[in-house]
Design a protein around this motif. Structure first.
Motif, PDB file in Angstrom:
ATOM      1  N   TYR A   1     -27.087 -10.684  20.702  1.00 31.04           N
ATOM      2  CA  TYR A   1     -27.307 -11.754  19.729  1.00 31.04           C
ATOM      3  C   TYR A   1     -26.014 -12.098  18.995  1.00 31.04           C
ATOM      4  O   TYR A   1     -25.757 -13.281  18.698  1.00 31.04           O
ATOM      5  CB  TYR A   1     -28.379 -11.389  18.716  1.00 31.04           C
ATOM      6  CG  TYR A   1     -28.642 -12.541  17.768  1.00 31.04           C
ATOM      7  CD1 TYR A   1     -29.260 -13.704  18.227  1.00 31.04           C
ATOM      8  CD2 TYR A   1     -28.228 -12.492  16.446  1.00 31.04           C
ATOM      9  CE1 TYR A   1     -29.467 -14.784  17.386  1.00 31.04           C
ATOM     10  CE2 TYR A   1     -28.438 -13.563  15.598  1.00 31.04           C
ATOM     11  CZ  TYR A   1     -29.060 -14.704  16.070  1.00 31.04           C
ATOM     12  OH  TYR A   1     -29.243 -15.772  15.243  1.00 31.04           O
ATOM     13  N   MET A   2     -25.188 -11.120  18.706  1.00 31.31           N
ATOM     14  CA  MET A   2     -23.909 -11.408  18.046  1.00 31.31           C
ATOM     15  C   MET A   2     -23.017 -12.246  18.957  1.00 31.31           C
ATOM     16  O   MET A   2     -22.287 -13.134  18.481  1.00 31.31           O
ATOM     17  CB  MET A   2     -23.205 -10.107  17.656  1.00 31.31           C
ATOM     18  CG  MET A   2     -23.956  -9.300  16.592  1.00 31.31           C
ATOM     19  SD  MET A   2     -24.301 -10.237  15.078  1.00 31.31           S
ATOM     20  CE  MET A   2     -22.643 -10.469  14.443  1.00 31.31           C
ATOM     21  N   GLU A   3     -23.088 -12.009  20.267  1.00 30.85           N
ATOM     22  CA  GLU A   3     -22.350 -12.857  21.210  1.00 30.85           C
ATOM     23  C   GLU A   3     -22.878 -14.289  21.178  1.00 30.85           C
ATOM     24  O   GLU A   3     -22.104 -15.252  21.220  1.00 30.85           O
ATOM     25  CB  GLU A   3     -22.485 -12.286  22.628  1.00 30.85           C
ATOM     26  CG  GLU A   3     -21.738 -10.981  22.858  1.00 30.85           C
ATOM     27  CD  GLU A   3     -22.008 -10.400  24.238  1.00 30.85           C
ATOM     28  OE1 GLU A   3     -22.609 -11.131  25.072  1.00 30.85           O
ATOM     29  OE2 GLU A   3     -21.643  -9.242  24.482  1.00 30.85           O
ATOM     30  N   LEU A   4     -24.199 -14.418  21.097  1.00 26.58           N
ATOM     31  CA  LEU A   4     -24.805 -15.745  21.023  1.00 26.58           C
ATOM     32  C   LEU A   4     -24.356 -16.468  19.758  1.00 26.58           C
ATOM     33  O   LEU A   4     -24.003 -17.656  19.805  1.00 26.58           O
ATOM     34  CB  LEU A   4     -26.330 -15.623  21.051  1.00 26.58           C
ATOM     35  CG  LEU A   4     -27.127 -16.923  20.837  1.00 26.58           C
ATOM     36  CD1 LEU A   4     -26.865 -17.908  21.973  1.00 26.58           C
ATOM     37  CD2 LEU A   4     -28.616 -16.620  20.725  1.00 26.58           C
ATOM     38  N   TRP A   5     -24.359 -15.778  18.624  1.00 28.05           N
ATOM     39  CA  TRP A   5     -23.964 -16.420  17.362  1.00 28.05           C
ATOM     40  C   TRP A   5     -22.509 -16.886  17.407  1.00 28.05           C
ATOM     41  O   TRP A   5     -22.175 -17.962  16.932  1.00 28.05           O
ATOM     42  CB  TRP A   5     -24.189 -15.464  16.189  1.00 28.05           C
ATOM     43  CG  TRP A   5     -23.940 -16.130  14.870  1.00 28.05           C
ATOM     44  CD1 TRP A   5     -22.794 -16.109  14.129  1.00 28.05           C
ATOM     45  CD2 TRP A   5     -24.850 -16.966  14.158  1.00 28.05           C
ATOM     46  NE1 TRP A   5     -22.940 -16.872  13.003  1.00 28.05           N
ATOM     47  CE2 TRP A   5     -24.183 -17.413  12.986  1.00 28.05           C
ATOM     48  CE3 TRP A   5     -26.148 -17.391  14.395  1.00 28.05           C
ATOM     49  CZ2 TRP A   5     -24.800 -18.258  12.056  1.00 28.05           C
ATOM     50  CZ3 TRP A   5     -26.765 -18.228  13.467  1.00 28.05           C
ATOM     51  CH2 TRP A   5     -26.087 -18.646  12.319  1.00 28.05           C
TER      52      TRP A   5
ATOM     53  N   ASP B   1     -34.098 -10.237  12.013  1.00 29.38           N
ATOM     54  CA  ASP B   1     -33.712  -8.922  11.502  1.00 29.38           C
ATOM     55  C   ASP B   1     -32.218  -8.672  11.693  1.00 29.38           C
ATOM     56  O   ASP B   1     -31.540  -8.173  10.781  1.00 29.38           O
ATOM     57  CB  ASP B   1     -34.519  -7.830  12.209  1.00 29.38           C
ATOM     58  CG  ASP B   1     -36.010  -7.926  11.898  1.00 29.38           C
ATOM     59  OD1 ASP B   1     -36.365  -8.497  10.845  1.00 29.38           O
ATOM     60  OD2 ASP B   1     -36.818  -7.449  12.723  1.00 29.38           O
ATOM     61  N   ILE B   2     -31.695  -9.017  12.865  1.00 31.59           N
ATOM     62  CA  ILE B   2     -30.267  -8.804  13.137  1.00 31.59           C
ATOM     63  C   ILE B   2     -29.422  -9.715  12.240  1.00 31.59           C
ATOM     64  O   ILE B   2     -28.372  -9.303  11.718  1.00 31.59           O
ATOM     65  CB  ILE B   2     -29.946  -9.071  14.622  1.00 31.59           C
ATOM     66  CG1 ILE B   2     -30.698  -8.063  15.517  1.00 31.59           C
ATOM     67  CG2 ILE B   2     -28.450  -9.007  14.870  1.00 31.59           C
ATOM     68  CD1 ILE B   2     -30.365  -6.615  15.243  1.00 31.59           C
ATOM     69  N   ALA B   3     -29.874 -10.939  12.036  1.00 27.65           N
ATOM     70  CA  ALA B   3     -29.132 -11.865  11.179  1.00 27.65           C
ATOM     71  C   ALA B   3     -29.048 -11.336   9.754  1.00 27.65           C
ATOM     72  O   ALA B   3     -27.994 -11.386   9.115  1.00 27.65           O
ATOM     73  CB  ALA B   3     -29.791 -13.245  11.206  1.00 27.65           C
ATOM     74  N   ARG B   4     -30.146 -10.841   9.238  1.00 25.45           N
ATOM     75  CA  ARG B   4     -30.138 -10.292   7.871  1.00 25.45           C
ATOM     76  C   ARG B   4     -29.245  -9.052   7.791  1.00 25.45           C
ATOM     77  O   ARG B   4     -28.495  -8.882   6.832  1.00 25.45           O
ATOM     78  CB  ARG B   4     -31.562  -9.945   7.439  1.00 25.45           C
ATOM     79  CG  ARG B   4     -32.385 -11.172   7.066  1.00 25.45           C
ATOM     80  CD  ARG B   4     -33.804 -10.791   6.678  1.00 25.45           C
ATOM     81  NE  ARG B   4     -33.855  -9.801   5.620  1.00 25.45           N
ATOM     82  CZ  ARG B   4     -33.652 -10.047   4.328  1.00 25.45           C
ATOM     83  NH1 ARG B   4     -33.383 -11.281   3.923  1.00 25.45           N
ATOM     84  NH2 ARG B   4     -33.729  -9.076   3.435  1.00 25.45           N
TER      85      ARG B   4
END
Length: 812
Positions: A801-805, A463-466
């Motif tokens: 999650y944005m930090e992980l990406w 969901d966050i990726a989309r």
């Protein structure tokens, strides 16, 4: 003056090209090509080529055999090297004499000497497949040298469309200033009046005769002869034509060359004329052009995959072994597939269909082998019959043999794509959108469709990726839910764990997955599981030469021991976990304790990377406290509600919780235990707590789960095997203090004495003490709940999650 369009396949091989570049053909002892020069000539003319030449490796034997035929000229593909580093290059040289061939043979090993000779002799020449790393030494710096040394470059028909697109754009963007800069940088002399104006030509680079004339060079001429044709190319007025290739095409060619080798070596024409399986393989591997009936009778001798069977012995009884099973399955596949059966009945379908038809056939056969092997292997493993597993190695070898041409083809094309990526970075250093490492992630998991913390986390990542337009695709097998951003593959088979029937292992369709990852041009692979789908991810990363990252989020060795009751299973589990994760380029762990455990077991600390996970702090919130238990289960505020959320299983240390709760009830009869979830221990736990103040809600989702958290008083989580524990964060975000064990990852998500308590594992007295303390002190619970909510404000799932990406790009 009337003009005409002339076409020529400028790069094609005959039987005079001897040594194959593909290891699978060298292993067989096969040659690089078995195409007869006269057949090559006929096929090319039948497919619309006005002129025909043959460019064998360091040989003009094939070209000489057809030199007496109209519309031919003598050419060759010369193997040369950069003397400074041994990087291999192939140079196409056209319209040469026998004496010139001899002179080229003497000086060809030094590319600078070769180019000087070709310029001095005024011979038309081109650098073949300039982005193909022939011996894995090619770099962008060599490509720079090609641009200076050669005025003609090839868009190769056997290579990836991305390579040809890049080389086309590169030469179009070349300026006089840039070429002079490259010439000065490498101390090389360009040739011609305007050497920055490059010409592209094209040829099929065919070795099997299946793709002759599918790629070609065309020019508009006033005369139908070679001199006019070559003159127009030299003048920069040629146009490449046809289509680029793909891995399926290359694999089909490799199979075809192997077929021709066996057919020649064993005189296989005498076997089994007309049988469905053998005739199908004859047709799909036939080197004959469309409209020409091939010789019948290729018996499947490809390394014993289908053993020799004479007429009358096929499919007479139930299969007794893997080979007989494959024969029977192959016949069924052909008869039930209209495209495949049409090849048996109609010997002249368009050639372009054959690679796809053959891929579907081999894919189906590989799935048959995989399912049979996996079923037997897991059955032996589940019964502890480890020694019989060695008998399965033969099946694995058969599968590898069957797929090796495809594995080679995908690896070759992956090398080419990596070269394109490197060149994009090299030739556009000032373009920030290009110079930043590209990340397109294929994330493999086998737990997306289950109800647990890992599945929840992965679905939230999607969901966050989309939302943030991140190129992430979650790849899995099992039930399809139609969720955007997820690629579901139909499993080849499945295996239910005897001790844990609710968990199923799905056998992934390996070939389909590799093809999907290649077609979607993923740059990175991530594995969230060491199971069968994780093994597929590892294989795909190796075949496509992509970096692979892993997440270690489940203590499988400990679970194996707890579930089976066999301590030896933990040792065996660790051996496998260390082997698997040691293949990763990076291993992401949700807690420092988990990382330390992996390092202690032998995995390099340099590979292990801690990443903080978050939750949806807007969803799990104290505002959801609304008397949920009163309205749903008749539990009013007079009782202190102890909540557990998660899998109801022994590995979560729930037997300890049940017994300790009974002891606490003797001191405080207002305690009430609420268990949210389901699992294999549920029935037994209900029996243990029969007559006690215990409520079992089953699975809760959505608003019910949010309200269940916020309406509790204390969250208890005795697990010693969890690597993270989403539920700990969800409870604290809901304003509920937590009690956790001092083993595993959850302890890192609790500030002991402030947001809850960390107690020694398996210490019933310590556990009772803090729970009873919280139960007896509402003000303490309230303050800890406030502190817990405040603590969770920095654990937003999206920000984590944005930090992980971002870390993926840095790791690349």
């Amino acid at each position: 003056m009337k003009t005409m369009m002339l076409k020529t396949d400028m790069h094609v091989h005959s039987k005079y090209s001897k040594r194959p570049s593909e290891w699978v053909l060298r292993k067989l002892g096969a040659a690089e090509s078995y195409t007869e020069p006269t057949e090559l000539y006929r096929i090319a003319r039948d497919r619309g080529m006005n002129l025909v030449t043959i460019t064998d490796h360091n040989s003009i034997g094939g070209a000489l055999e057809i030199a007496h035929l109209p519309g031919t000229f003598i050419s060759e593909e010369v193997t040369s090297y950069f003397p400074e580093d041994g990087c291999k290059a192939h140079v196409l040289v056209y319209d040469i004499t026998e004496s010139q061939h001899q002179e080229i043979s003497l000086i060809r090993k030094n590319i600078y000497d070769l180019v000087k000779y070709l310029r001095d002799q005024d011979l038309l020449h081109a650098i073949a497949h300039p982005l193909f790393p022939i011996n894995d030494r090619l770099t962008p710096q060599h490509v720079e040298k090609f641009l200076v040394l050669f005025n003609i470059l090839e868009a190769n028909g056997a290579r990836d469309v991305l390579q040809n697109q890049f080389i086309t754009n590169l030469v179009k963007g070349l300026t006089k200033e840039k070429l002079e800069e490259l010439a000065d940088m490498h101390n090389l002399e360009p040739c011609g009046k305007a050497p920055w104006k490059k010409q592209l030509i094209s040829g099929s680079d065919d070795h099997s005769s299946l793709t002759i004339a599918t790629t070609y060079t065309q020019v508009e001429c006033d005369l139908d002869d070679k001199n006019s044709f070559l003159r127009e190319i030299a003048a920069g007025r040629a146009v490449p034509g046809g289509e680029a290739s793909e891995p399926k095409t290359l694999a089909h060619n490799i199979y075809s060359i192997a077929f021709q080798y066996y057919k020649q070596k064993f005189s296989l024409d005498r076997f089994v004329e007309g049988e469905v399986l053998t005739k199908f393989i004859d047709q799909v591997m036939s080197p004959c052009p469309a409209g020409v009936e091939p010789d019948a009778g290729f018996v499947d001798r490809l390394k014993g995959l289908f053993h020799n069977s004479r007429k009358g012995r096929f499919f007479k009884a139930e299969p007794q072994n893997l080979q007989e099973m494959l024969q029977m399955e192959a016949r069924k596949v052909i008869l039930n597939n209209s495209a495949m059966y049409r090849l048996v009945k109609d010997p002249s379908p368009p050639p372009i269909q054959k690679p796809e038809v053959w891929f579907r056939f081999v894919n189906k056969m590989s799935e048959t082998v995989l399912k049979a092997s996996a079923d037997k292997a897991l059955d032996k493993l589940s019964t502890g019959n480890f020694f019989d597993l060695f008998h399965m190695l033969g099946s694995a070898g058969s599968l590898y043999t069957m797929l090796s041409p495809y594995l080679v083809a995908w690896a070759v094309f992956a090398n080419g794509r990596n070269m394109v990526r490197n060149c994009k970075l090299h030739f556009a250093p000032d373009n920030k959108s290009v110079s930043k490492p590209e990340v397109r992630m294929g994330h493999f998991t086998d737990t997306l469709h289950e109800i647990n913390g890992v599945a929840l986390t992965l679905n939230m990542q999607i969901d966050i990726a989309r939302k943030n337009e991140i190129p992430l695709t979650m790849i899995t097998c099992g039930p399809e839910n139609g969720k955007p951003g997820v690629k579901h593959f139909k499993a080849v088979g499945e295996f239910g764990l005897p001790e844990y029937q609710e968990i199923k292992l799905y056998y992934p369709p390996l070939m389909e997955m590799i093809d999907y990852c290649y077609e979607n041009n993923f740059t990175h692979i991530h594995s969230a599981t060491p199971g069968p789908i994780g093994l597929a991810a590892l294989a795909i990363a190796r075949v496509l030469k992509l970096p692979i990252y892993g997440t270690y989020h489940t203590a499988l060795p400990q679970y194996a021991s707890l579930i089976t009751g066999d301590p030896n299973m933990e040792d065996l589990g660790w051996k496998y976990i260390v082997w698997y994760y040691d293949q990763m380029d990076k291993i992401y762990v949700p807690s420092r304790a988990t990382g330390a455990e992996l390092a202690e077991k032998g995995i390099s600390k340099n590979k292990i990377k801690f990443y903080e996970r978050g939750i949806d702090i807007d969803r799990f919130h104290p505002r959801n406290r609304n008397g949920f238990y009163n309205s749903h289960f008749n539990l009013d505020d007079s009782v202190t509600k102890l909540l557990y959320v998660g899998r109801v299983s022994k590995e979560k240390n729930l037997p300890f919780l049940a017994e300790t709760f009974k002891e606490m009830r003797r001191e405080n009869d207002k305690l009430h235990l609420i268990v949210v979830g389901d699992g294999p221990y549920l029935k037994e736990m209900k029996q243990v707590l029969q007559g006690e103040n215990a409520t079992f809600t089953g699975y809760l989702q959505g608003n019910d789960l949010e309200q269940a958290y916020a309406s509790a008083d204390v969250f208890v989580f005795p697990s010693t095997t969890d690597t993270f524990g989403n539920a700990i964060l969800e409870a604290q975000a809901s304003g509920v203090p937590v009690v956790v064990s001092d083993e595993g990852g959850p302890r890192e998500n609790c500030v002991s004495g402030k947001t809850g308590f960390i107690v020694p594992s398996h210490d019933a007295a310590a556990f009772k003490e803090v729970v009873l303390k919280l139960a007896s002190d509402p003000e303490l619970r309230k303050q800890m709940g406030l502190d817990a909510r405040d603590y969770m404000q920095r654990h937003s799932f999206e920000s984590k999650y944005m930090e992980l990406w971002e870390s993926y790009g840095r790791a690349a």
